[in-house]
Scaffold this active site. Structure first.
Site, PDB file in Angstrom:
ATOM      1  N   HIS A  35     -14.842   0.654  -0.182  1.00 35.65           N
ATOM      2  CA  HIS A  35     -13.903   0.519  -1.804  1.00 35.65           C
ATOM      3  C   HIS A  35     -14.922   0.097  -2.611  1.00 35.65           C
ATOM      4  O   HIS A  35     -15.030  -0.036  -4.444  1.00 35.65           O
ATOM      5  CB  HIS A  35     -15.163  -0.939  -1.081  1.00 35.65           C
ATOM      6  N   CYS A  36     -15.925   1.473  -2.919  1.00 34.18           N
ATOM      7  CA  CYS A  36     -16.588   2.328  -3.880  1.00 34.18           C
ATOM      8  C   CYS A  36     -15.190   3.531  -4.725  1.00 34.18           C
ATOM      9  O   CYS A  36     -15.283   3.169  -5.774  1.00 34.18           O
ATOM     10  CB  CYS A  36     -18.191   3.010  -2.994  1.00 34.18           C
ATOM     11  N   ILE A  37     -15.683   4.629  -3.818  1.00 38.64           N
ATOM     12  CA  ILE A  37     -15.651   5.774  -4.659  1.00 38.64           C
ATOM     13  C   ILE A  37     -14.686   6.039  -5.431  1.00 38.64           C
ATOM     14  O   ILE A  37     -14.106   6.394  -7.324  1.00 38.64           O
ATOM     15  CB  ILE A  37     -15.552   7.388  -3.336  1.00 38.64           C
TER      16      ILE A  37
END
Length: 440
Positions: A281-283
């Protein structure tokens, strides 16, 4: 609790230093997913009475019945939360009874490559309708620098109350790492940045109840940027090592051994490892928020653009290597039976957000390979709306399929046995080094 750069309440004076007492909730969390639910759990465990707000009635019903939908929060955790007074709602009326409101809603990418702030805006409007004097409002949803003050603050001030005078407003980036049992929410330092120093102090005081260390940023923009910097750093370095893996293949260099050797240096180097792509969900998402914001002021963030291009290319590179591997054995990828092992974005979690397994499967299908999958955490898997057959007996499947591609090295897999039994194995995780096994 350790607090860095503590600031007195100062300009907010006694109006926010002594917040209005209620008989309701000390905390309301908007968004009960991978970020919001762990926060609600930690707050409940330290004795705070917590309300949760989510638009999905299935999530709310499940939590109120004692069932968790998040990997890092067990059913037993939810039962303890319920005993401590936690209740989940779909009605935002609960916000009026909360002293602190934390927004933990998703910010996916929009069609133009920037953050889709629809959920943040909706949450802020719900808060504005219920906002009372003396409250603390915190945004945790990842976004570009300026969102808290340029988007959230004006919506909240439609209530007639003013941030910094009548209520406290801050940003605190989430740092949840699904599946990490060493650095949970409590053990991971919490960055907070307020619209004013007093807002920062108020937010730091709240988070000091649920985490061991609070770090105060200069303001909301610095706190927003800190989150993007963390993940952009990882994004760029993963791209570096992914491109290095491609070059090492052409140079006949064992990239994994080179990384191992470089990793022995006790300073100036951090090991990153190649893979079939980046997920979670981030990188794959967060650096694009920064790139989007930079473009809005007339610049290009070339490092991010290049890293995105390299990492997005990795599934295609994996499929090409798989095709070459089959060709070397006298088989075409077209019509071959290919087994994908591990389709989540990281080991030992069920989270499939942005997992590179999806583009790998899509590309294999486009080349008319006959694909199947196994993942101990995923009972059913759909790619572009079409189900991918799931095998149940891993060892029998690796023996019967023409090619097995290890995409995720879950601890449940007996990797040496898979290496011994597979007809043909392509290991994208660098875990099985033995003759006959192709390693990324």
């Amino acid at each position: 609790m350790q607090v860095e750069k503590a600031v007195p309440l100062g300009e907010l004076g006694e109006s926010l230093g002594n917040e209005e007492r209620t008989d309701g909730f000390e905390l309301a969390v908007i968004g009960l997913g991978y970020v919001g639910l762990p926060l609600a759990r930690e707050a409940s465990l330290v004795g705070l009475r917590v309300a949760g707000l989510d638009l999905d009635p299935r999530i709310v019903e499940g939590l109120n019945a004692g069932h968790s939908h998040v990997d890092d929060v067990s059913d037993d955790d939810v039962a303890r939360m319920r005993q401590a007074g936690f209740t989940a709602y779909t009605d935002d009326a609960c916000l009026a009874r909360a002293q602190t409101i934390v927004i933990c809603v998703p910010t996916p990418l929009s069609e133009d490559g920037g953050p889709d702030l629809g959920a943040v805006i909706s949450a802020a409007r719900a808060v504005a309708r219920r906002l009372r004097r003396g409250r603390l409002v915190v945004l945790e949803s990842t976004t570009y620098p300026g969102t808290t003050e340029e988007v959230v603050k004006p919506i909240l001030e439609e209530s007639g109350l003013r941030a910094g005078d009548d209520f406290a407003l801050a940003f605190s980036p989430e740092r949840i790492d699904p599946g990490n049992t060493t650095h949970g929410l409590r053990e991971t330092p919490k960055v907070v940045g307020g619209c004013t120093p007093a807002c920062s102090a108020r937010a730091a005081a709240f988070y000091g109840k649920v985490v061991d260390t609070v770090v105060q940023a200069k303001g909301t923009r610095e706190a927003e940027m800190a989150k993007l910097l963390e993940n952009t750093y990882r994004h760029v370095n993963i791209a570096l090592v992914n491109e290095l893996a491609i070059l090492c293949q052409e140079l006949r260099v064992d990239v994994w051994d080179a990384i191992r050797c470089a990793g022995t240096k006790p300073f100036g180097f951090q090991a990153f490892r190649p893979s079939a792509g980046v997920g979670g969900h981030c990188i794959p998402i967060d650096p694009n928020y920064l790139s989007y914001k930079v473009r809005s002021i007339g610049y290009e963030f070339r490092f991010v653009e290049l890293a995105r291009e390299i990492n997005a290319h990795m599934p295609e590179y994996v499929v090409r290597r798989a095709q070459d591997l089959l060709n070397h054995e006298g088989r075409a990828l077209h019509g071959s039976r290919v087994l994908l092992l591990g389709v989540t974005y990281k080991p030992d979690v069920a989270d499939r957000r942005e997992a590179p397994a999806v583009p790998v499967a899509r590309l294999l299908r486009a080349r008319e390979a006959d694909i199947a999958f196994h993942d101990p955490f995923v009972p059913a898997w759909f790619v572009d709306g079409q189900a991918v057959p799931r095998v149940t007996d891993v060892m029998a499947a690796v023996r019967s399929h023409d090619l097995t591609i290890l995409l995720q090295d879950h601890s449940a897999y007996d990797l040496p046995a898979i290496g011994d039994e597979a007809r043909l194995l392509f290991d994208t995780r660098g875990r099985i080094f033995r003759p006959g096994v192709e390693v990324l």
